[in-house]
Every structure is written in C-alpha cells, then in structure tokens.
Design a protein around this motif. Structure first.
Motif, mmCIF file in Angstrom:
data_model
loop_
_atom_site.group_PDB
_atom_site.id
_atom_site.type_symbol
_atom_site.label_atom_id
_atom_site.label_comp_id
_atom_site.label_asym_id
_atom_site.label_seq_id
_atom_site.Cartn_x
_atom_site.Cartn_y
_atom_site.Cartn_z
ATOM 1 N N ILE A 1 0.887 -1.145 0.000
ATOM 2 C CA ILE A 1 0.000 0.000 0.000
ATOM 3 C C ILE A 1 0.932 1.204 0.000
ATOM 4 O O ILE A 1 1.419 1.659 1.021
ATOM 5 C CB ILE A 1 -0.902 0.005 1.245
ATOM 6 C CG1 ILE A 1 -1.623 -1.338 1.343
ATOM 7 C CG2 ILE A 1 -1.867 1.161 1.206
ATOM 8 C CD1 ILE A 1 -2.464 -1.686 0.150
ATOM 9 N N VAL A 2 1.239 1.673 -1.187
ATOM 10 C CA VAL A 2 2.382 2.551 -1.349
ATOM 11 C C VAL A 2 2.209 3.853 -0.595
ATOM 12 O O VAL A 2 3.162 4.519 -0.234
ATOM 13 C CB VAL A 2 2.614 2.821 -2.856
ATOM 14 C CG1 VAL A 2 3.863 3.637 -3.079
ATOM 15 C CG2 VAL A 2 2.704 1.502 -3.589
ATOM 16 N N SER A 3 0.950 4.213 -0.302
ATOM 17 C CA SER A 3 0.731 5.448 0.423
ATOM 18 C C SER A 3 1.361 5.409 1.803
ATOM 19 O O SER A 3 1.608 6.436 2.417
ATOM 20 C CB SER A 3 -0.778 5.699 0.561
ATOM 21 O OG SER A 3 -1.381 4.631 1.230
ATOM 22 N N GLU B 1 -5.832 -13.761 11.509
ATOM 23 C CA GLU B 1 -7.270 -13.723 11.248
ATOM 24 C C GLU B 1 -7.687 -14.856 10.315
ATOM 25 O O GLU B 1 -8.744 -15.461 10.481
ATOM 26 C CB GLU B 1 -7.662 -12.368 10.652
ATOM 27 C CG GLU B 1 -9.148 -12.190 10.404
ATOM 28 C CD GLU B 1 -9.975 -12.128 11.674
ATOM 29 O OE1 GLU B 1 -11.218 -12.168 11.584
ATOM 30 O OE2 GLU B 1 -9.397 -12.050 12.782
ATOM 31 N N VAL B 2 -6.842 -15.166 9.337
ATOM 32 C CA VAL B 2 -7.107 -16.310 8.466
ATOM 33 C C VAL B 2 -7.171 -17.588 9.285
ATOM 34 O O VAL B 2 -8.097 -18.408 9.145
ATOM 35 C CB VAL B 2 -6.020 -16.423 7.374
ATOM 36 C CG1 VAL B 2 -6.164 -17.739 6.605
ATOM 37 C CG2 VAL B 2 -6.099 -15.251 6.409
ATOM 38 N N LEU C 1 -5.465 -1.144 4.671
ATOM 39 C CA LEU C 1 -4.759 -2.409 4.885
ATOM 40 C C LEU C 1 -5.533 -3.360 5.786
ATOM 41 O O LEU C 1 -5.657 -4.553 5.501
ATOM 42 C CB LEU C 1 -3.391 -2.110 5.467
ATOM 43 C CG LEU C 1 -2.517 -3.300 5.867
ATOM 44 C CD1 LEU C 1 -2.245 -4.182 4.658
ATOM 45 C CD2 LEU C 1 -1.215 -2.807 6.466
ATOM 46 N N THR C 2 -6.074 -2.858 6.881
ATOM 47 C CA THR C 2 -6.783 -3.714 7.826
ATOM 48 C C THR C 2 -8.038 -4.307 7.189
ATOM 49 O O THR C 2 -8.326 -5.504 7.338
ATOM 50 C CB THR C 2 -7.154 -2.913 9.085
ATOM 51 O OG1 THR C 2 -5.964 -2.384 9.674
ATOM 52 C CG2 THR C 2 -7.863 -3.801 10.093
ATOM 53 N N GLU C 3 -8.784 -3.478 6.459
ATOM 54 C CA GLU C 3 -9.995 -3.978 5.795
ATOM 55 C C GLU C 3 -9.647 -5.023 4.744
ATOM 56 O O GLU C 3 -10.336 -6.037 4.591
ATOM 57 C CB GLU C 3 -10.742 -2.819 5.146
ATOM 58 C CG GLU C 3 -11.370 -1.841 6.133
ATOM 59 C CD GLU C 3 -12.113 -0.727 5.430
ATOM 60 O OE1 GLU C 3 -12.360 -0.867 4.210
ATOM 61 O OE2 GLU C 3 -12.435 0.283 6.080
ATOM 62 N N ARG C 4 -8.591 -4.771 4.026
ATOM 63 C CA ARG C 4 -8.179 -5.719 2.978
ATOM 64 C C ARG C 4 -7.839 -7.081 3.583
ATOM 65 O O ARG C 4 -8.250 -8.125 3.078
ATOM 66 C CB ARG C 4 -6.978 -5.149 2.239
ATOM 67 C CG ARG C 4 -6.630 -5.847 0.936
ATOM 68 C CD ARG C 4 -5.498 -5.103 0.246
ATOM 69 N NE ARG C 4 -5.088 -5.747 -0.987
ATOM 70 C CZ ARG C 4 -5.616 -5.536 -2.170
ATOM 71 N NH1 ARG C 4 -6.616 -4.678 -2.279
ATOM 72 N NH2 ARG C 4 -5.176 -6.168 -3.243
ATOM 73 N N GLY C 5 -7.119 -7.070 4.695
ATOM 74 C CA GLY C 5 -6.785 -8.310 5.363
ATOM 75 C C GLY C 5 -8.016 -9.046 5.858
ATOM 76 O O GLY C 5 -8.082 -10.277 5.807
ATOM 77 N N THR D 1 -1.966 -8.585 -2.781
ATOM 78 C CA THR D 1 -1.807 -7.857 -1.522
ATOM 79 C C THR D 1 -0.364 -7.774 -1.076
ATOM 80 O O THR D 1 0.103 -6.735 -0.613
ATOM 81 C CB THR D 1 -2.657 -8.526 -0.423
ATOM 82 O OG1 THR D 1 -4.022 -8.532 -0.858
ATOM 83 C CG2 THR D 1 -2.563 -7.767 0.878
ATOM 84 N N VAL D 2 0.369 -8.852 -1.184
ATOM 85 C CA VAL D 2 1.780 -8.886 -0.783
ATOM 86 C C VAL D 2 2.595 -9.256 -2.016
ATOM 87 O O VAL D 2 2.422 -10.337 -2.570
ATOM 88 C CB VAL D 2 2.020 -9.912 0.338
ATOM 89 C CG1 VAL D 2 3.475 -9.917 0.761
ATOM 90 C CG2 VAL D 2 1.116 -9.631 1.522
ATOM 91 N N ARG D 3 3.457 -8.359 -2.424
ATOM 92 C CA ARG D 3 4.228 -8.600 -3.632
ATOM 93 C C ARG D 3 5.621 -9.116 -3.279
ATOM 94 O O ARG D 3 6.307 -8.566 -2.433
ATOM 95 C CB ARG D 3 4.333 -7.327 -4.466
ATOM 96 C CG ARG D 3 2.975 -6.745 -4.816
ATOM 97 C CD ARG D 3 3.066 -5.714 -5.903
ATOM 98 N NE ARG D 3 3.313 -6.331 -7.183
ATOM 99 C CZ ARG D 3 3.218 -5.680 -8.352
ATOM 100 N NH1 ARG D 3 2.882 -4.406 -8.360
ATOM 101 N NH2 ARG D 3 3.452 -6.292 -9.483
ATOM 102 N N GLY D 4 6.024 -10.180 -3.957
ATOM 103 C CA GLY D 4 7.314 -10.788 -3.677
ATOM 104 C C GLY D 4 8.443 -10.106 -4.424
ATOM 105 O O GLY D 4 8.232 -9.318 -5.355
#
Length: 575
Positions: A16-18, A367-368, A509-513, A559-562
């Motif tokens: 989340i580049v912001s 959470e998952v 970020l939290t909502e996305r997770g 969501t998570v870029r390697g």
C-alpha cells in the motif's frame, strides 16, 4: 513449528504505497566500473514459451523473462517497491495518485529521461498506452487479466508521462510492476496489431510473430542474442539499461529438467554459476550443504516460498469421479491428509506443512487462521463422512458405493523427483484410509500447457500463486478464452466473487486483510483444493559470484508482492 517459521521469516511488506515514503533513487547504485568480460551461466527448470512477462504461462516464467525486460517499478529483497523505468512512484493523496468521490482513481508516472529499447529505439509513454490496448484486447486472450480489468484507459499527454485511469480503487496502482502494465515496443508491433484488429490477420498470426520469442526486444539488463529452444537462452549486457549496464557482460540461461543433472553439474564445477527456479530441490540442497559448501565452493540456500496446492476439479465435464462434487467426500479426503508424513518423506522433517496457502507472517495471517475450517488427520472422521456420502469399505478395504463401484481419485503431478515423492507419500496415506488413488506423472511440456492445468480430472499439483484472485469465477479457463485464468478447479461462489472484488478495491490495509481472511475461510469450508506445505525455493551460487543473497520477500496475490526475480542482477559481479 517455531523452527520452521524461523526459516520462513523473510520480511514481507504490503504494497500500500501510500504508507511508504516517496522514493526517487534508482534501485541500485550505478557504478562506473566497466562490464567484466565474463559469462554468467544460470540454471532454470522451465523454459517459457514467450519472453513477454504479461503473457499467461505456467510455472513462473517471470524468472526467465525478467533479465530481458523492464517496467515501471520492481520489488527489492526486503519487499519494498522501487522506481525502475519511472522516476518516482505515485503517493496516495498527491497529484500523482488521486482518488475521486465516485471511487475512480488516477495515477501518474513520469518516466526517466532517455529510455531506449534493446534495438536503440526510444521507449516512451506511447509504448505503455499501446501495451494496454494489446493486453485489453479480448480476442487475443493471451494475457494476464489483472489489473487491466480495473483500468479504463492509459493516457500519454507527453512522451514521458503515463496516466492510468482506474474505474475502481486499486491498492497496487502506485507500484505497477512486472505482469501489470509492461511496455511493448510499438515501433515493432503496432503495424501487425493493426492488421489483426482490422481483420487482415488473425490473433494466432499476431502472437506467432517471432518478436515474442527469438527476435524479442525488451528493455531489461540483458538483450536476447540467441535462443536455442529446449537448451538455453543467451543475452548480452544492455549498455542502455536504465539502471546502468550489467557488470557481467554475458548471461546464459540453461534449461535443466532433471534436478539430479543440475546437482551433478554444480558438483563438477566450472559450468554453472547460479541455480534457481526449481532447477534444484530440497534433496539436492542437502547434498550441497554436505559436500559442496564446506569446501568453500559456494553457497546453497533453501527458503520456504509459495504454498503447494492440489487443485480439485469441480467442473462435471472434467471432474473424474462424480463423488468429488460432494463436499462430504472432499472433507473425508482432507481428514486423511498426513502432512507430517509428507514433511518427513520429502523434507526430512525440516519443511513447513500448512493447511492454508497464506504465508504465516503476513499481518492478516492470524485472522485467516481464526476463521478457517481445519481438518486434522482423523481416519475415523474420514470414514464416517464417506459413509454419509454412500460409500463403505469393500473386501479390499477401499471405499465403494452400494453397487460395489469403487470410488477413486485421479492425482496428477509434474515429473520431478521431489513432487513424485510427495505424490507417493500422500497416495499411500490415502490408500491406508480407504481411498483408491490413481496417480499420474506428466512430463513438464504437457503438464505446463494451460489446457492441461484446467482440465485435469481429480487433483492437480500446483503452486498457489494468484492469492485472493485464485477462485474468481472470471478466472476459469475455457477453450473460448484460451484457457487463461487462475481458477483451475472451476469452483465458483458468488460470495467469493463479492469478497474478492471488495478486497481488490480496498485501500485500507486492515480492511483488505479482513476480506482475505473471509475469502480463505470460504475456500477452507468448500475445499476446491488442499494446501500441503510451503515449497522450498532452493538456490545456489559459486563463491566467486557476488550479488545473490539468501533474503527474499514472499508474496500473496495482489496484496503482498514478492521480490522481483533478479531485481538487482545488473549489480552482480565476479570477484
């Protein structure tokens, strides 16, 4: 488990580049030292069919296409997005990244000055706009659909400015990298693309152009010089590379389908400088740790990576045994998976078993874990579920229906010693639980065909690479769309689609997770497949090679870029 997670503990950064400070510096310091008059030979397992990163292919082709390509940004070994062809990355709530009240967005990238293609032609904003038109053409059906499915237009007010207009919010909009909006050389392709769009040629003819293969022109650190199919690709250092010409002036990517051959070549010495990309497996890593590293010849590293996932076919026309469409049968199979036996048999107990494809060290992992349905090894429960589905054990102890017809599950894997060992261990576990398993080992050239991956009956081996997009209904491969898409099981759920759409348009970020946790809970409840363990990414490099490291950021979907493969290869050198 603590020891296993320690092995897995690479730094993951959500893009989340912001949330990150603006970066305008180049990903690596450019040295004035001239290129070394040497050749670096690297071993890869899989040969791509095409050198354009955006073309949908199996088995992680970016590992091989990356050295020949460049794009707006890349991901370093800490998981941080860095500008590449762009001067800087857009920051949220600035003029470079604007979110409008109706949910639309606009991101602006300014390119670095004096960019060129390998053939010396200027690389400009027009090449990004042209590429976007190609990728969005529904008749081609050859390209990864994300994020084009969320982009309205790519505008180019001047040769250095790329404006991406989004119809919905997208968290990756400020760090577009490989497989997103990779540029294409319009000076080479626009005429043939126009012939195709105006009906003078076909999609097949456009994609059969040798540009995509032996005559490829990119902007990466190495320029393709020669491609011997099935053997190797050769590249020379590109002096016009935006981050500086590579320090090593020649690159050879050799294709090794047999990891034991790779091992023998490494041990013999003098031929291979770097191995990666499944050219070695864990068993070979153990040998290198024992016989190669102590003598100071090089460094082998094994790091847990993407989850191994068995896609379970859910389309009636391809399913194999119809009972696999019954959730109780899928649950029974889940309760009979002995992950510890797989870990012992494949990784000498040093692997990382998992019931979920989500990496354990991302912020939403707890959470998952809390929301997902778990299926502990329980053969009595498996037997009870099969009984509910109408199956009891026959005289041979295997499940059959009331008419004596045996239940079976097809189980296909790609030919490779480590994968076949997993198949054997798991098949034996299932057989002891009462399931007839029909194992099939498929040669890589056949297994990697997209049609093969989407139409396998029963269970099919794969890596869980697409994250939250994996089971979207729009990702189901068909003959009509050229078997493109990530949804190889064909399982669909309106609730999954809604949650996936919500996740992809959420910047918080939290909502996305939270959405991803709900998505993975649906997967665990409906079982369109089974996660088994995190694959071991085995690499090695000779002592004289400086540049490779053991650190790498893992990824999960959008969501998570390697870490970008070979993200800093232009800085590698020999002592």
């Amino acid at each position: 488990m603590q020891h296993s997670l320690g092995l897995f503990g690479v730094v993951l950064v959500l893009l989340i580049v912001s949330c990150a400070p603006a970066q305008s510096q180049a990903p690596g310091a450019v040295s004035d030292q001239p290129a070394q008059s040497r050749t670096m030979v690297v071993a890869h397992r899989y040969e791509p069919a095409n050198l354009a990163p955006k073309v949908l292919q199996s088995n992680g082709p970016l590992n091989t296409t990356r050295p020949f390509n460049a794009t707006l940004s890349l991901i370093d070994d800490k998981g941080l997005a860095r500008p590449y062809l762009a001067e800087a990355l857009p920051q949220l709530n600035t003029d470079a990244w604007r979110v409008f009240p109706d949910g639309r967005m606009e991101t602006t990238y300014v390119l670095r000055d004096h960019l060129t293609w390998h053939d010396g032609a200027p690389l400009t904003a027009a090449d990004f706009a042209f590429a976007s038109r190609v990728y969005k053409d529904s008749g081609l059906g050859m390209f990864i659909s994300i994020p084009q499915d969320a982009i309205d237009a790519v505008l180019t007010p001047d040769p250095l400015t790329v404006i991406v207009q989004w119809r919905t919010p997208n968290a990756r909009a400020g760090s577009l990298g490989f497989e997103d909006v990779d540029p294409l050389p319009s000076h080479l392709l626009e005429a043939s693309f126009t012939d195709y769009t105006e009906g003078r040629s076909t999609a097949e003819e456009f994609m059969a152009d040798t540009f995509w293969t032996t005559d490829y022109v990119g902007a990466g650190p190495y320029r393709l010089e020669r491609w011997d199919p099935g053997v190797q690709l050769e590249g020379t250092a590109f002096a016009g590379h935006v981050l500086g010409s590579p320090k090593i002036d020649r690159l050879v990517v050799r294709i090794f389908l047999d990891e034991n051959q790779t091992l023998a070549t490494v041990l013999a010495g003098g031929t291979l400088d770097y191995t990666c990309c499944n050219s070695l497996r864990f068993a070979q890593h153990v040998t290198l740790k024992r016989e190669w590293e102590p003598s100071g010849k090089g460094t082998p590293v094994a790091r847990p990576s993407t989850a191994v996932f068995l896609f379970l076919q859910q389309r009636p026309e391809y399913v194999g045994h119809d009972a696999l469409l019954d959730l109780r049968v899928r649950q029974a199979l889940a309760h009979a998976i002995d992950r510890q036996a797989i870990n012992d048999g494949v990784f000498d107990g040093l692997g990382v078993p998992t019931e979920t494809p989500v990496p354990p060290n991302v912020p939403f992992s707890p959470e998952v874990d809390r929301q997902m349905t778990k299926y502990p090894l329980d053969l009595n429960r498996a037997s009870a579920l099969m009984s509910q589905a109408g199956f009891t054990r026959d005289a041979e102890g295997l499940f059959a229906d009331g008419q004596g017809r045996r239940f079976y599950v097809d189980f296909a894997v790609q030919a490779a010693s480590e994968i076949e060992r997993m198949q054997t261990v798991l098949s034996d576990s299932w057989k002891r639980a009462g399931f007839e398993v029909r194992p099939v080992v498929v040669a890589p050239p056949v297994f990697t065909r997209l049609e093969t991956r989407h139409t396998l009956p029963g269970l099919g081996y794969a890596f869980f690479t697409a994250g939250e997009a994996t089971f979207q209904s729009t990702q189901i491969g068909t003959a009509a769309n050229g078997w493109s898409g990530f949804n190889r099981s064909g399982w669909t759920s309106p609730e999954y689609d809604q949650l996936s759409d919500a996740s992809s348009t959420t910047l918080n970020l939290t909502e996305r997770g939270s959405y991803i946790a709900q998505i993975m809970a649906l997967v665990s409840e409906n079982l369109p497949g089974y996660a088994l363990y995190y694959s071991q990414n085995v690499i090695s490099w000779v002592d004289s090679l400086q540049g490779p490291t053991a650190q790498e950021s893992s990824e999960f979907g959008q969501t998570v870029r390697g870490t970008t493969p070979y993200w800093d290869i232009h800085e590698w050198r020999f002592r």
